[in-house]
Enzyme design. Sequence first.
Site, PDB file in Angstrom:
ATOM      1  N   TYR A   1       4.598  -7.396   6.421  1.00 49.22           N
ATOM      2  CA  TYR A   1       5.011  -7.536   7.822  1.00 49.22           C
ATOM      3  C   TYR A   1       4.396  -8.756   8.509  1.00 49.22           C
ATOM      4  CZ  TYR A   1       7.622  -3.096   7.869  1.00 49.22           C
ATOM      5  OH  TYR A   1       8.533  -2.098   7.642  1.00 49.22           O
TER       6      TYR A   1
ATOM      7  N   VAL B   1       0.836  -1.204   0.000  1.00 54.45           N
ATOM      8  CA  VAL B   1       0.000   0.000   0.000  1.00 54.45           C
ATOM      9  C   VAL B   1       0.875   1.260   0.000  1.00 54.45           C
ATOM     10  CG1 VAL B   1      -0.364   0.181   2.513  1.00 54.45           C
ATOM     11  CG2 VAL B   1      -2.157   0.909   0.950  1.00 54.45           C
ATOM     12  N   ASP B   2       2.047   1.184   0.588  1.00 56.61           N
ATOM     13  CA  ASP B   2       3.007   2.299   0.597  1.00 56.61           C
ATOM     14  C   ASP B   2       3.387   2.671  -0.847  1.00 56.61           C
ATOM     15  OD1 ASP B   2       4.920   4.139   1.459  1.00 56.61           O
ATOM     16  OD2 ASP B   2       6.322   2.626   2.203  1.00 56.61           O
TER      17      ASP B   2
HETATM   18  N1  AR6 Z   1      -5.218  -0.281  -1.159  1.00 57.66           N
HETATM   19  C1  AR6 Z   1      -5.628  -0.885  -0.004  1.00 57.66           C
HETATM   20  N2  AR6 Z   1      -4.947  -1.892   0.588  1.00 57.66           N
HETATM   21  C2  AR6 Z   1      -3.815  -2.319  -0.020  1.00 57.66           C
HETATM   22  C3  AR6 Z   1      -3.309  -1.745  -1.216  1.00 57.66           C
HETATM   23  C4  AR6 Z   1      -4.070  -0.689  -1.791  1.00 57.66           C
HETATM   24  N3  AR6 Z   1      -3.695  -0.075  -2.926  1.00 57.66           N
HETATM   25  N4  AR6 Z   1      -2.165  -2.393  -1.557  1.00 57.66           N
HETATM   26  C5  AR6 Z   1      -1.952  -3.334  -0.618  1.00 57.66           C
HETATM   27  N5  AR6 Z   1      -2.942  -3.294   0.308  1.00 57.66           N
HETATM   28  P1  AR6 Z   1       1.484  -3.949   3.175  1.00 57.66           P
HETATM   29  P2  AR6 Z   1       2.641  -3.946   5.905  1.00 57.66           P
HETATM   30  C6  AR6 Z   1      -3.139  -4.100   1.538  1.00 57.66           C
HETATM   31  O1  AR6 Z   1       2.426  -5.029   2.764  1.00 57.66           O
HETATM   32  O2  AR6 Z   1       2.346  -5.387   6.083  1.00 57.66           O
HETATM   33  C7  AR6 Z   1       5.938  -1.719   2.443  1.00 57.66           C
HETATM   34  O3  AR6 Z   1       6.987  -2.126   1.618  1.00 57.66           O
HETATM   35  C8  AR6 Z   1      -2.473  -5.470   1.597  1.00 57.66           C
HETATM   36  O4  AR6 Z   1      -3.274  -6.427   0.922  1.00 57.66           O
HETATM   37  O5  AR6 Z   1       1.304  -2.805   2.250  1.00 57.66           O
HETATM   38  O6  AR6 Z   1       2.357  -2.994   7.043  1.00 57.66           O
HETATM   39  C9  AR6 Z   1       6.328  -0.663   3.464  1.00 57.66           C
HETATM   40  O7  AR6 Z   1       7.297   0.229   2.949  1.00 57.66           O
HETATM   41  C10 AR6 Z   1      -2.456  -5.702   3.110  1.00 57.66           C
HETATM   42  O8  AR6 Z   1      -3.727  -6.195   3.541  1.00 57.66           O
HETATM   43  O9  AR6 Z   1       1.924  -3.297   4.624  1.00 57.66           O
HETATM   44  C11 AR6 Z   1       6.868  -1.492   4.587  1.00 57.66           C
HETATM   45  O10 AR6 Z   1       8.214  -1.839   4.366  1.00 57.66           O
HETATM   46  C12 AR6 Z   1      -2.281  -4.304   3.690  1.00 57.66           C
HETATM   47  O11 AR6 Z   1      -2.525  -3.392   2.608  1.00 57.66           O
HETATM   48  C13 AR6 Z   1       6.021  -2.727   4.553  1.00 57.66           C
HETATM   49  O12 AR6 Z   1       5.513  -2.826   3.214  1.00 57.66           O
HETATM   50  C14 AR6 Z   1      -0.925  -4.016   4.276  1.00 57.66           C
HETATM   51  O13 AR6 Z   1       0.078  -4.645   3.476  1.00 57.66           O
HETATM   52  C15 AR6 Z   1       4.821  -2.622   5.483  1.00 57.66           C
HETATM   53  O14 AR6 Z   1       4.178  -3.861   5.538  1.00 57.66           O
END
Ligand code: AR6
Length: 177
Positions: free
Chosen positions: A126, A37-38
């Site tokens: 994570y 999502v980042d």
């Molecule tokens: N809209 C809504 N949700 C989303 C989207 C989107 N566009 N894309 C992904 N998700 P994650 P974390 C969901 O990995 O576990 C990054 O590299 C995804 O399906 O984004 O906190 C950062 O820089 C999941 O349910 O975040 C950190 O290094 C949720 O968002 C690391 O990832 C969170 O997944 C953070 O990891």
Amino acid sequence: MSASPARIEVVRADITTLEVDVIVNAANSRLVPGGGVDGAINRAAGPDLAKAMAGLGRCPTGEAVVTPAFKLKAKHVIHTVAPVYAQHPEKDVWRLLGSCYRNALGLAHDHKAHSIAFPSLGTGVYGIPIAQACKVAITEVQAHLATKPRPHHIVFCCFSESDAALYRAALESKEGY
Ligand code: AR6
């Protein structure tokens, strides 16, 4: 004038498309744009977001910082850093994840946000199990709404229908964490 009644919503969407005052980002502590999502938020906001994040330095796990939202429809992005599931004892994972939601909500309140959208923090790269993480998210949001007037419209934005179903079930069960 009385405040609008609080509303909690679960949607399946790309968070970057939502028209809310604040979008929450699942960032890393170095505040360097990553994947998930980042990455999506940084692509949609444009390169000024990465510059604003770099200008803030670091964000420790469990804390939150705010930047403008640049090309997004939102006014602000609040960046918070979830714990890496494999790096902490279980009880610390829930404490730190709860702190992410509390700090993000507190910052949104201070910035006079009426609406906020959360991704499922920590449950992607994570590795935090979403079935428990969604209970943390809901418990912290409900505790915030019980004491503060803003933001009063909370969106849990899930990337898959199966994640959204877990959030809806947890909202109905009213089980804490
Ligand atoms: N809209 C809504 N949700 C989303 C989207 C989107 N566009 N894309 C992904 N998700 P994650 P974390 C969901 O990995 O576990 C990054 O590299 C995804 O399906 O984004 O906190 C950062 O820089 C999941 O349910 O975040 C950190 O290094 C949720 O968002 C690391 O990832 C969170 O997944 C953070 O990891």
